[in-house]
Design a protein around this motif. Structure first.
Motif, PDB file in Angstrom:
ATOM      1  N   GLY A 130       1.579  -4.142   9.034  1.00 34.06           N
ATOM      2  CA  GLY A 130       1.061  -5.413   9.707  1.00 34.06           C
ATOM      3  C   GLY A 130      -0.127  -5.922   9.511  1.00 34.06           C
ATOM      4  O   GLY A 130      -0.287  -7.186   9.344  1.00 34.06           O
ATOM      5  N   ILE A 131      -1.175  -5.046   9.492  1.00 34.69           N
ATOM      6  CA  ILE A 131      -2.690  -5.692   9.066  1.00 34.69           C
ATOM      7  C   ILE A 131      -2.775  -6.076   7.874  1.00 34.69           C
ATOM      8  O   ILE A 131      -3.158  -7.255   7.445  1.00 34.69           O
ATOM      9  N   TRP A 132      -1.808  -5.460   6.885  1.00 35.75           N
ATOM     10  CA  TRP A 132      -1.854  -5.889   5.437  1.00 35.75           C
ATOM     11  C   TRP A 132      -1.337  -7.182   5.136  1.00 35.75           C
ATOM     12  O   TRP A 132      -1.744  -8.116   4.554  1.00 35.75           O
ATOM     13  N   THR A 133      -0.228  -7.545   6.234  1.00 33.84           N
ATOM     14  CA  THR A 133       0.561  -8.829   6.069  1.00 33.84           C
ATOM     15  C   THR A 133      -0.632  -9.883   6.619  1.00 33.84           C
ATOM     16  O   THR A 133      -0.386 -11.115   5.992  1.00 33.84           O
ATOM     17  N   VAL A 134      -1.206  -9.753   7.491  1.00 28.29           N
ATOM     18  CA  VAL A 134      -2.147 -10.648   8.253  1.00 28.29           C
ATOM     19  C   VAL A 134      -3.377 -10.863   7.228  1.00 28.29           C
ATOM     20  O   VAL A 134      -3.674 -12.146   6.966  1.00 28.29           O
ATOM     21  N   PHE A 135      -3.702  -9.929   6.345  1.00 31.28           N
ATOM     22  CA  PHE A 135      -4.859 -10.217   5.440  1.00 31.28           C
ATOM     23  C   PHE A 135      -4.192 -11.018   4.224  1.00 31.28           C
ATOM     24  O   PHE A 135      -4.850 -11.616   3.694  1.00 31.28           O
ATOM     25  N   THR A 136      -3.119 -10.531   3.948  1.00 30.58           N
ATOM     26  CA  THR A 136      -2.410 -11.469   2.843  1.00 30.58           C
ATOM     27  C   THR A 136      -2.081 -12.760   3.056  1.00 30.58           C
ATOM     28  O   THR A 136      -2.353 -13.748   2.354  1.00 30.58           O
ATOM     29  N   ASP A 137      -1.575 -13.152   4.353  1.00 28.53           N
ATOM     30  CA  ASP A 137      -1.340 -14.510   4.542  1.00 28.53           C
ATOM     31  C   ASP A 137      -2.550 -15.118   5.116  1.00 28.53           C
ATOM     32  O   ASP A 137      -2.636 -16.531   4.490  1.00 28.53           O
ATOM     33  N   TYR A 138      -3.692 -14.680   5.659  1.00 32.97           N
ATOM     34  CA  TYR A 138      -4.737 -15.677   6.256  1.00 32.97           C
ATOM     35  C   TYR A 138      -5.889 -15.425   5.608  1.00 32.97           C
ATOM     36  O   TYR A 138      -6.848 -16.215   5.604  1.00 32.97           O
ATOM     37  N   VAL A 139      -6.293 -14.412   4.921  1.00 35.06           N
ATOM     38  CA  VAL A 139      -7.559 -14.267   4.082  1.00 35.06           C
ATOM     39  C   VAL A 139      -7.264 -14.621   2.543  1.00 35.06           C
ATOM     40  O   VAL A 139      -6.799 -14.022   1.851  1.00 35.06           O
ATOM     41  N   LYS A 140      -7.899 -15.701   2.262  1.00 36.27           N
ATOM     42  CA  LYS A 140      -7.612 -16.162   0.879  1.00 36.27           C
ATOM     43  C   LYS A 140      -8.608 -15.862  -0.013  1.00 36.27           C
ATOM     44  O   LYS A 140      -8.104 -15.762  -1.186  1.00 36.27           O
ATOM     45  N   PRO A 141      -9.882 -15.871   0.216  1.00 36.29           N
ATOM     46  CA  PRO A 141     -10.572 -15.475  -0.928  1.00 36.29           C
ATOM     47  C   PRO A 141     -10.226 -13.789  -1.281  1.00 36.29           C
ATOM     48  O   PRO A 141     -10.319 -12.878  -0.356  1.00 36.29           O
ATOM     49  N   LEU A 143      11.224  -5.770   1.237  1.00 37.00           N
ATOM     50  CA  LEU A 143      12.264  -4.886   2.070  1.00 37.00           C
ATOM     51  C   LEU A 143      11.814  -3.775   2.479  1.00 37.00           C
ATOM     52  O   LEU A 143      12.271  -3.406   3.740  1.00 37.00           O
ATOM     53  N   HIS A 144      11.246  -2.811   1.516  1.00 42.90           N
ATOM     54  CA  HIS A 144      10.708  -1.539   2.000  1.00 42.90           C
ATOM     55  C   HIS A 144       9.813  -1.454   3.145  1.00 42.90           C
ATOM     56  O   HIS A 144       9.803  -0.717   3.892  1.00 42.90           O
ATOM     57  N   ASP A 145       9.079  -2.410   3.090  1.00 35.80           N
ATOM     58  CA  ASP A 145       7.685  -2.447   3.979  1.00 35.80           C
ATOM     59  C   ASP A 145       8.342  -2.981   5.208  1.00 35.80           C
ATOM     60  O   ASP A 145       8.177  -2.500   6.543  1.00 35.80           O
ATOM     61  N   TRP A 146       9.307  -3.806   5.253  1.00 37.99           N
ATOM     62  CA  TRP A 146      10.305  -4.323   6.705  1.00 37.99           C
ATOM     63  C   TRP A 146      10.912  -2.945   7.052  1.00 37.99           C
ATOM     64  O   TRP A 146      10.992  -2.790   8.383  1.00 37.99           O
ATOM     65  N   LEU A 147      11.727  -2.384   6.379  1.00 40.02           N
ATOM     66  CA  LEU A 147      12.448  -1.136   6.580  1.00 40.02           C
ATOM     67  C   LEU A 147      11.384  -0.173   7.127  1.00 40.02           C
ATOM     68  O   LEU A 147      11.709   0.507   8.207  1.00 40.02           O
ATOM     69  N   ILE A 148      10.126  -0.004   6.325  1.00 39.03           N
ATOM     70  CA  ILE A 148       9.348   1.246   7.009  1.00 39.03           C
ATOM     71  C   ILE A 148       8.774   0.897   8.482  1.00 39.03           C
ATOM     72  O   ILE A 148       8.783   1.451   9.293  1.00 39.03           O
TER      73      ILE A 148
END
Length: 119
Positions: free
Chosen positions: A79-90, A13-18
């Motif tokens: 934004g990039i942290w979310t992409v890394f978390t969602d798509y980079v599994k190792p 929620l904080h990330d979304w708000l930021i």
């Protein structure tokens, strides 16, 4: 509620708000720059380096520019942290990429600060 240690905010929620607030700051800054450029064009159709330098020498513009830079960095971070978390599994690859992201964001922030206050 899930708390993630590597996110910028304390929760999703904080990330979304930021991210939403940073988008508003970036939009306000772009509108401010466009307003200045349109006003300067009406007074003096030729934009010179001296006019541009004088504009950025004002403390208000420096603070607004730094806030916009902070908004860009925080927006990109989330934004990039979310992409890394969602798509980079190792995990090891993700840690390296997130570390590079931290270094890049902080470098851009300090570089932008030194440029803004160097005018």
């Amino acid at each position: 509620m899930v708390k993630v240690a590597t996110s910028l905010g304390r929760s999703g929620l904080h990330d979304w708000l930021i991210q939403r607030l940073s988008a508003v700051v970036m939009l306000a800054y772009v509108l401010y720059l466009l307003g200045y450029l349109i006003g300067a064009y009406m007074v003096q159709p030729e934009l010179s380096f001296g006019l541009w330098q004088g504009f950025f020498a004002r403390p208000v513009v420096k603070i607004a520019s730094f806030l916009a830079l902070l908004a860009v960095v925080s927006h990109a971070w989330i934004g990039i942290w979310t992409v890394f978390t969602d798509y980079v599994k190792p995990v090891a690859v993700r840690v390296v990429l997130q570390s590079l992201l931290i270094v890049t964001c902080l470098s851009l922030l300090f570089w932008g600060f030194s440029i803004l206050w160097g005018v």
